[in-house]
Design a protein around this motif. Structure first.
Motif, short mmCIF file in Angstrom:
data_model
loop_
_atom_site.label_atom_id
_atom_site.label_comp_id
_atom_site.label_asym_id
_atom_site.label_seq_id
_atom_site.Cartn_x
_atom_site.Cartn_y
_atom_site.Cartn_z
N GLN A 177 -9.61 28.21 109.28
CA GLN A 177 -8.99 27.30 110.24
C GLN A 177 -7.83 26.56 109.57
N TYR A 178 -6.83 26.22 110.40
CA TYR A 178 -5.64 25.49 109.95
C TYR A 178 -5.54 24.20 110.77
N TYR A 179 -4.86 23.21 110.20
CA TYR A 179 -4.76 21.91 110.88
C TYR A 179 -3.30 21.48 111.04
N ASN A 180 -2.95 21.07 112.26
CA ASN A 180 -1.62 20.54 112.58
C ASN A 180 -1.76 19.04 112.84
N ASP A 181 -1.15 18.21 111.99
CA ASP A 181 -1.32 16.77 112.09
C ASP A 181 -0.17 16.08 112.82
N SER A 182 0.67 16.84 113.50
CA SER A 182 1.89 16.26 114.08
C SER A 182 1.61 15.22 115.16
N ASN A 183 0.49 15.30 115.86
CA ASN A 183 0.15 14.33 116.90
C ASN A 183 -1.09 13.53 116.57
N GLU A 184 -1.41 13.45 115.29
CA GLU A 184 -2.62 12.76 114.87
C GLU A 184 -2.56 11.26 115.20
N PRO A 185 -3.59 10.69 115.84
CA PRO A 185 -3.57 9.26 116.16
C PRO A 185 -3.54 8.40 114.91
N ASN A 186 -2.97 7.22 115.03
CA ASN A 186 -2.92 6.29 113.90
C ASN A 186 -4.33 5.95 113.45
N GLY A 187 -4.52 5.89 112.14
CA GLY A 187 -5.80 5.49 111.59
C GLY A 187 -6.84 6.59 111.54
N VAL A 188 -6.47 7.83 111.88
CA VAL A 188 -7.42 8.94 111.88
C VAL A 188 -6.95 9.99 110.87
N ASN A 189 -7.86 10.46 110.04
CA ASN A 189 -7.56 11.52 109.08
C ASN A 189 -8.25 12.79 109.56
N GLY A 190 -7.56 13.54 110.43
CA GLY A 190 -8.14 14.75 110.99
C GLY A 190 -8.37 15.83 109.96
N TRP A 191 -7.48 15.91 108.96
CA TRP A 191 -7.64 16.90 107.88
C TRP A 191 -9.00 16.74 107.22
N THR A 192 -9.32 15.51 106.81
CA THR A 192 -10.59 15.25 106.15
C THR A 192 -11.77 15.50 107.08
N ALA A 193 -11.64 15.05 108.34
CA ALA A 193 -12.72 15.25 109.30
C ALA A 193 -13.01 16.74 109.49
N LEU A 194 -11.96 17.56 109.60
CA LEU A 194 -12.13 19.00 109.80
C LEU A 194 -12.78 19.65 108.58
N THR A 195 -12.27 19.36 107.39
CA THR A 195 -12.83 20.00 106.19
C THR A 195 -14.24 19.50 105.89
N ASN A 196 -14.55 18.27 106.28
CA ASN A 196 -15.93 17.80 106.14
C ASN A 196 -16.88 18.64 106.98
N THR A 197 -16.45 19.02 108.19
CA THR A 197 -17.32 19.86 109.02
C THR A 197 -17.50 21.24 108.40
N HIS A 198 -16.48 21.73 107.70
CA HIS A 198 -16.63 23.01 106.99
C HIS A 198 -17.74 22.89 105.95
N GLY B 217 -5.23 25.19 105.22
CA GLY B 217 -4.19 24.22 104.94
C GLY B 217 -3.49 23.75 106.21
N SER B 218 -2.35 23.11 106.03
CA SER B 218 -1.62 22.54 107.17
C SER B 218 -0.74 23.59 107.83
N THR B 219 -0.42 23.35 109.10
CA THR B 219 0.44 24.25 109.85
C THR B 219 1.26 23.44 110.85
N THR B 220 2.36 24.01 111.27
CA THR B 220 3.16 23.39 112.34
C THR B 220 2.95 24.13 113.66
N ARG B 221 2.08 25.14 113.66
CA ARG B 221 1.83 25.90 114.88
C ARG B 221 1.09 25.04 115.91
N CYS B 222 1.44 25.23 117.17
CA CYS B 222 0.64 24.71 118.27
C CYS B 222 -0.40 25.78 118.57
N PRO B 223 -1.69 25.43 118.63
CA PRO B 223 -2.73 26.46 118.81
C PRO B 223 -2.44 27.36 120.01
N SER B 224 -2.28 28.64 119.75
CA SER B 224 -1.70 29.54 120.75
C SER B 224 -2.59 29.76 121.97
#
Length: 425
Positions: free
Chosen positions: A113-134, A151-158
């Motif tokens: 899985q890859y993570y795009n943080d471009s619209n991540e809400p303030n105060g939220v670390n989605g990268w860490t949350a996602l990898t913690n679930t892994h 890792g990170s990506t700029t793709r919008c999930p297709s």
């Protein structure tokens, strides 16, 4: 693994999981006197084949859950799913059965899985949350399934409908926050997140609604939703699990606040879909020992007076901590070698194990840095650090810190090393 057979066996469970399931009381399709979370599954016909979407919705108190669900389906341009949709799909109850775990290649037993943080809400670390679930799903040693982070990506999930262009298969499993279509408030409700699956190729994309209120670090604050908990549940669908009727399980359809550990029911589910080694081992009963004839007793000798033992000296308390040993093992996948476990043992200078010591370490691969992790020792003085999907090669570990109450670390690292996958070190 025969997918259509799995689907047929699980169809009765699938029928229940297609319906709205409401948390916090109230009947299906009716208004409740308190806030609820509801889940619904939909289907959308697409050029690449039918797509199935799992939608999590927030239903405010006094609002009909069916109304919110129907609005969420309409916003995703999907119709309600039926059991027939799952009969023809490569699904068990609601999730994919990933082909790579059933082929003859032991080197591809992971889903990236890859993570795009471009619209991540303030105060939220989605990268860490996602990898913690892994880490949480991968920690099930009885299962060969493994999630990997690309890792990170700029793709919008297709496969997510809100992304530009048609929904299409691009070969990537992407996760992001984005503004999902529809209102998000305490009057009309809110679509919290969507996870799209394809019925033709193994692929899954996920989007959480950036318009909702989110927190992370596995805590619940006010009316916010906990990011890791929601992703952990959605990744259960990615794994291949449907909704569970077991209260307290991650795959329970309701959201009861922050929960970042698997229930035994979740563990049993992923193990049933992807058992380690390809099959569940059946213990072989030990042979019954042949009874030994009873010996004829001999006369009892007159006991010799027992010498009074010398008093045992109590060892002085340790004054420092030391890394006593570093061991390696592998686990996961059909070969049992997907992940590398590094077990570090901490003693005091009197040779006694140190409980509750915080240990951090760097794992090196072929002479270069590979990954860093930390953990806390148990009563036996050891801590095991798991490195998922570690490639073949020559490993060594450098402990970078040991913190134990009243026991400063002596800073010494023992010689250690490990060869994985036939590497010559």
């Amino acid at each position: 693994m025969n997918k259509w057979l799995i689907t047929a066996l699980a169809l009765s469970a699938a029928i229940a999981s297609l319906l709205i399931v409401v948390a916090g009381g109230g009947d299906e399709g009716h208004a409740s006197g308190q806030n609820q979370i509801a889940s619904v599954f939909g289907v959308k016909e697409a050029p690449d084949g039918d797509l199935i979407v799992h939608i999590s919705t927030f239903v405010p108190a006094g609002v009909d859950s069916q109304v919110v669900a129907n609005a969420a389906l309409k916003a995703q341009n999907a119709r309600p799913a039926t059991p027939a949709d799952f009969e023809s799909a490569d699904f068990t109850t609601t999730g994919l059965v990933w082909d790579q775990f059933g082929d003859a290649n032991a080197g591809n037993d992971f889903v990236t899985q890859y993570y795009n943080d471009s619209n991540e809400p303030n105060g939220v670390n989605g990268w860490t949350a996602l990898t913690n679930t892994h880490d949480t799903w991968n920690a099930v040693g009885s299962s060969s399934f493994s999630l990997s982070f690309g890792g990170s990506t700029t793709r919008c999930p297709s496969l997510v409908d809100e992304c530009p262009g048609p929904q299409t298969l691009d070969g990537f499993n992407d996760v992001t926050f984005m503004n999902l279509i529809g209102p998000c408030n305490f009057v009309f409700g809110c679509t919290l997140g969507v996870t799209w699956f394809t019925t033709t190729v193994d692929e899954a994309d996920m989007a959480l609604n950036a318009k909702a209120s989110w927190v992370h670090n596995c805590n619940t604050a006010g009316n916010a939703f906990e990011t890791e908990t929601v992703i952990l549940h959605e990744n259960g669908h990615v794994v291949g699990l449907g909704h569970s009727p077991v209260v307290g399980s991650i795959m329970e359809a309701s959201y009861g606040g922050a929960q970042c550990q698997l229930h035994q029911d979740d563990i049993d589910g992923i193990t049933a879909l992807y058992p380690a080694g390809g099959a569940t081992a059946t213990p072989t009963p030990a042979p019954t020992a042949t009874p030994v004839p009873t010996a004829t007793p001999v006369p009892t000798a007159t006991p010799v007076p027992t010498a009074t033992p010398a008093p045992t000296e109590t060892p002085p308390p340790g004054s420092s901590s030391t890394v006593n040993n570093i061991d390696y093992s592998t686990i996961g996948g059909r070969s049992g070698e997907n992940h590398v476990n590094v077990t570090i043992s901490i003693d005091d200078d009197g040779g006694q194990p140190v409980d509750g010591a915080s240990v951090s370490a760097d794992l090196n691969l072929d002479g270069g840095s590979y990954a860093s992790k930390s953990g806390t020792t148990g009563p036996d003085g050891s801590v095991t650090l798991k490195f998922t999907n570690a490639p073949s090669g020559c490993y060594d570990t450098v402990v970078t810190g040991v913190t134990a109450a009243g026991l400063p670390w002596d800073g010494i690292n023992p010689n250690n090393g490990f060869a994985k996958g036939g590497a010559v070190c």
